[in-house]
Design a protein around this motif. Structure first.
Motif, PDB file in Angstrom:
ATOM      1  N   LEU A  86       0.933  -1.239  -0.082  1.00  0.00           N
ATOM      2  CA  LEU A  86      -0.081  -0.023  -0.110  1.00  0.00           C
ATOM      3  C   LEU A  86       0.910   1.727   0.320  1.00  0.00           C
ATOM      4  O   LEU A  86       1.282   2.674  -0.281  1.00  0.00           O
ATOM      5  N   CYS A  87       1.920   1.306   0.958  1.00  0.00           N
ATOM      6  CA  CYS A  87       2.780   2.546   0.755  1.00  0.00           C
ATOM      7  C   CYS A  87       3.760   2.540  -0.401  1.00  0.00           C
ATOM      8  O   CYS A  87       3.455   3.498  -1.216  1.00  0.00           O
ATOM      9  N   LEU A  88       4.059   1.789  -1.126  1.00  0.00           N
ATOM     10  CA  LEU A  88       4.743   1.709  -2.738  1.00  0.00           C
ATOM     11  C   LEU A  88       3.255   2.380  -3.429  1.00  0.00           C
ATOM     12  O   LEU A  88       3.535   3.483  -4.534  1.00  0.00           O
ATOM     13  N   MET A  89       2.340   1.687  -3.527  1.00  0.00           N
ATOM     14  CA  MET A  89       0.879   2.085  -4.152  1.00  0.00           C
ATOM     15  C   MET A  89       0.718   3.923  -4.023  1.00  0.00           C
ATOM     16  O   MET A  89       0.544   4.400  -4.768  1.00  0.00           O
ATOM     17  N   LYS A  90       0.858   3.798  -2.777  1.00  0.00           N
ATOM     18  CA  LYS A  90       0.640   5.688  -2.868  1.00  0.00           C
ATOM     19  C   LYS A  90       1.705   6.081  -2.975  1.00  0.00           C
ATOM     20  O   LYS A  90       1.506   7.361  -3.576  1.00  0.00           O
ATOM     21  N   TYR A  91       3.170   5.870  -3.076  1.00  0.00           N
ATOM     22  CA  TYR A  91       3.837   7.009  -2.388  1.00  0.00           C
ATOM     23  C   TYR A  91       4.313   6.430  -4.899  1.00  0.00           C
ATOM     24  O   TYR A  91       5.363   7.337  -5.107  1.00  0.00           O
ATOM     25  N   SER A  92       3.886   6.018  -5.353  1.00  0.00           N
ATOM     26  CA  SER A  92       3.815   5.697  -6.904  1.00  0.00           C
ATOM     27  C   SER A  92       4.130   6.525  -7.794  1.00  0.00           C
ATOM     28  O   SER A  92       2.385   7.174  -7.492  1.00  0.00           O
ATOM     29  N   VAL A  93       4.161   6.977  -8.817  1.00  0.00           N
ATOM     30  CA  VAL A  93       3.293   8.052  -9.926  1.00  0.00           C
ATOM     31  C   VAL A  93       2.349   7.063 -10.555  1.00  0.00           C
ATOM     32  O   VAL A  93       0.905   7.727 -10.933  1.00  0.00           O
ATOM     33  N   GLY A  94       2.107   6.171 -10.300  1.00  0.00           N
ATOM     34  CA  GLY A  94       0.900   5.187 -10.825  1.00  0.00           C
ATOM     35  C   GLY A  94       1.125   3.775 -10.596  1.00  0.00           C
ATOM     36  O   GLY A  94       2.458   3.620 -10.947  1.00  0.00           O
ATOM     37  N   VAL A  95       0.170   2.964 -10.501  1.00  0.00           N
ATOM     38  CA  VAL A  95       0.200   1.807 -10.933  1.00  0.00           C
ATOM     39  C   VAL A  95      -0.368   1.268 -12.363  1.00  0.00           C
ATOM     40  O   VAL A  95      -0.923   1.436 -13.022  1.00  0.00           O
ATOM     41  N   ILE A  96      -0.003  -0.388 -12.608  1.00  0.00           N
ATOM     42  CA  ILE A  96      -0.331  -0.928 -13.163  1.00  0.00           C
ATOM     43  C   ILE A  96      -0.819  -2.162 -13.812  1.00  0.00           C
ATOM     44  O   ILE A  96      -0.623  -2.894 -12.605  1.00  0.00           O
ATOM     45  N   ASN A  97      -1.311  -2.314 -14.382  1.00  0.00           N
ATOM     46  CA  ASN A  97      -2.326  -4.063 -14.402  1.00  0.00           C
ATOM     47  C   ASN A  97      -2.629  -4.113 -15.661  1.00  0.00           C
ATOM     48  O   ASN A  97      -3.190  -3.936 -15.944  1.00  0.00           O
ATOM     49  N   PRO A  98      -1.555  -4.812 -16.053  1.00  0.00           N
ATOM     50  CA  PRO A  98      -1.679  -5.242 -17.213  1.00  0.00           C
ATOM     51  C   PRO A  98      -2.326  -6.960 -17.903  1.00  0.00           C
ATOM     52  O   PRO A  98      -2.040  -7.185 -19.140  1.00  0.00           O
ATOM     53  N   SER A  99      -2.848  -7.318 -17.060  1.00  0.00           N
ATOM     54  CA  SER A  99      -3.435  -8.095 -16.506  1.00  0.00           C
ATOM     55  C   SER A  99      -4.148  -9.223 -17.366  1.00  0.00           C
ATOM     56  O   SER A  99      -4.789  -8.186 -18.323  1.00  0.00           O
ATOM     57  N   LEU A 100      -4.610  -9.962 -18.370  1.00  0.00           N
ATOM     58  CA  LEU A 100      -5.199 -10.539 -19.535  1.00  0.00           C
ATOM     59  C   LEU A 100      -6.638 -10.906 -18.966  1.00  0.00           C
ATOM     60  O   LEU A 100      -7.449 -11.134 -19.983  1.00  0.00           O
ATOM     61  N   SER A 101      -6.684 -11.407 -17.583  1.00  0.00           N
ATOM     62  CA  SER A 101      -7.861 -11.924 -17.065  1.00  0.00           C
ATOM     63  C   SER A 101      -7.972 -11.757 -15.688  1.00  0.00           C
ATOM     64  O   SER A 101      -6.769 -11.569 -15.287  1.00  0.00           O
ATOM     65  N   GLU A 102      -9.393 -11.192 -15.255  1.00  0.00           N
ATOM     66  CA  GLU A 102      -9.123 -11.170 -13.393  1.00  0.00           C
ATOM     67  C   GLU A 102     -10.574 -11.065 -13.635  1.00  0.00           C
ATOM     68  O   GLU A 102     -11.423 -11.403 -14.295  1.00  0.00           O
ATOM     69  N   GLY A 103     -11.055 -11.633 -11.928  1.00  0.00           N
ATOM     70  CA  GLY A 103     -12.504 -11.745 -11.460  1.00  0.00           C
ATOM     71  C   GLY A 103     -12.438 -10.870 -11.235  1.00  0.00           C
ATOM     72  O   GLY A 103     -13.846  -9.770 -11.240  1.00  0.00           O
ATOM     73  N   TRP A 104     -12.367  -9.448 -10.236  1.00  0.00           N
ATOM     74  CA  TRP A 104     -12.265  -7.681  -9.947  1.00  0.00           C
ATOM     75  C   TRP A 104     -10.755  -7.816  -9.381  1.00  0.00           C
ATOM     76  O   TRP A 104     -10.657  -8.739  -8.181  1.00  0.00           O
ATOM     77  N   SER A 105     -10.036  -6.963  -9.538  1.00  0.00           N
ATOM     78  CA  SER A 105      -8.833  -6.814 -10.243  1.00  0.00           C
ATOM     79  C   SER A 105      -8.915  -5.637  -8.179  1.00  0.00           C
ATOM     80  O   SER A 105      -9.210  -4.841  -8.214  1.00  0.00           O
ATOM     81  N   ASN A 106      -7.768  -6.556  -6.880  1.00  0.00           N
ATOM     82  CA  ASN A 106      -7.959  -5.815  -5.997  1.00  0.00           C
ATOM     83  C   ASN A 106      -6.942  -4.421  -6.428  1.00  0.00           C
ATOM     84  O   ASN A 106      -6.735  -3.563  -5.626  1.00  0.00           O
ATOM     85  N   THR A 107      -6.304  -4.864  -6.893  1.00  0.00           N
ATOM     86  CA  THR A 107      -5.057  -3.877  -7.648  1.00  0.00           C
ATOM     87  C   THR A 107      -5.886  -3.019  -7.739  1.00  0.00           C
ATOM     88  O   THR A 107      -4.982  -1.640  -7.341  1.00  0.00           O
TER      89      THR A 107
END
Length: 388
Positions: free
Chosen positions: A281-302
């Motif tokens: 969560l810390c790494l997420m908060k201080y990032s420029v942005g988050v990436i999720n390139p996944s090809l399949s998800e149910g409901w993405s926690n990311t």
């Protein structure tokens, strides 16, 4: 009080996304004011002290009836349900312990007097059949057919996944209920500061964060190809965390490492492995942005977590990502590394106004808190309704 059982009998660290889902979900139920339902974990004697601490505050009951290492018990359970429509031994155990409902984790049989709600996170085999062998596809198909016949209702995490189910089994589709979960996260100001992260992870410049396990369908390769295209003009890193083991493709992580070495991307793409949840969560908060390139998800926690912290998030254009609609989402064509590369450059060059950003994060967190409360209350209302 309605006692709701959750059969959790697997190694929690081996399936972190689902484990965190259960933890967040059970905590949300326990936080309902004047709650009418009580979650109870039913597990085996392989459940460890650390796993018990993971579910702190939740009642736990152990039994040999759900022993994860006994393949014979699993076969007998399915045979009893198939032939008699219930497992009398498990039914008696649940009644003895005043369990009124089994939720998410199992079906109990059409003749059982105990309500069972079976959860399917996704139907990845529909979109990526090449990632499964024939035995795995058969097992998944059998599970859906059994759930269609022997569960009371089927829980689905998104409209996209429910639409997939319609293509597989209409009886299961008719039993489907959508509960779009919301993650429990830490209040932004209670997270550790940037200096903690910088020291612990040797951060040297701004970064994008990719918190996905290194499983083939998570599509890390498209990110690496995008980096390779723009590496000569980069002013950021990509930091990735997650489990490096893909049980279906044990050589996949080595393939990614070899690509990184061959294209000389070591200075741009950093692999942290599994890190503590608060650090994610810390790494997420201080990032420029988050990436999720996944090809399949149910409901993405990311996606959900990034949204809670008001982060920009660069997403593959799969249906469920579009359904989640993060308010700072940027989509790229899922197999197109050039499209992703241009989006990374664009987002990394945006100027951040600190005051506006702080307000943005606070609003996103408060919105998520309300959604999480509503999600738990909706689930409780459904449990009360189906129990009568």
């Amino acid at each position: 009080m309605i006692n709701v059982g959750f059969i959790i009998n697997y190694r929690l660290s081996g399936w972190l996304g689902v484990s965190n889902y259960y933890k967040n979900f059970l905590n949300s139920i326990n936080n309902i004011k004047n709650s009418k339902i009580k979650p109870i974990i039913i597990t085996d004697y392989h459940f460890t002290k650390n796993e018990k601490l993971f579910f702190k505050g939740v009642k736990i009951i152990k039994t040999h009836l759900v022993d994860r290492k006994s393949r014979g018990k699993k076969i007998i359970n399915n045979l009893l349900i198939s032939i008699f429509g219930r497992n009398i031994f498990l039914d008696n155990f649940l009644k003895k312990n005043n369990i009124n409902i089994i939720s998410h984790t199992s079906y109990l049989g059409k003749n059982s007097n105990i309500i069972s709600l079976k959860w399917f996170p996704d139907f990845q085999e529909i979109h990526l059949p090449e990632l499964f062998n024939s035995k795995q596809i058969l097992a998944r198909s059998y599970d859906i057919k059994m759930a269609a016949k022997h569960s009371t209702k089927i829980i689905i995490s998104s409209t996209s996944v429910k639409n997939d189910l319609k293509k597989i089994n209409n009886q299961a589709y008719e039993k489907g209920l959508i509960f779009k979960h919301v993650n429990e996260i830490i209040k932004p100001e209670k997270l550790k500061n940037y200096h903690y992260l910088k020291k612990k992870y040797s951060l040297k410049k701004k970064y994008f964060f990719l918190p996905n396990h290194f499983w083939k369908h998570k599509n890390h390769i498209v990110v690496l190809k995008a980096l390779n295209q723009i590496k000569k003009k980069l002013n950021f890193d990509i930091i990735s965390s997650g489990n490096i083991t893909d049980y279906r493709f044990p050589n996949h992580f080595e393939y990614l490492k070899n690509y990184i070495k061959e294209k000389k991307l070591e200075n741009y793409f950093r692999i942290l492995g599994v890190v503590p949840f608060e650090d994610v969560l810390c790494l997420m908060k201080y990032s420029v942005g988050v990436i999720n390139p996944s090809l399949s998800e149910g409901w993405s926690n990311t996606v959900d977590q990034a949204n809670c912290y008001g982060r920009k998030i660069i997403l593959s254009d799969i249906k469920v990502h579009k359904e989640q609609k993060p308010f700072r989402g940027v989509y790229f064509k899922k197999h197109n590394h050039k499209d992703l590369a241009s989006k990374l450059i664009k987002v990394s060059s945006l100027k951040i106004k600190q005051k506006a950003e702080k307000m943005h994060i606070l609003k996103a967190y408060n919105d998520s808190k309300l959604k999480r409360k509503k999600y738990a209350e909706n689930y409780q209302n459904f449990i009360i309704k189906i129990s009568h």
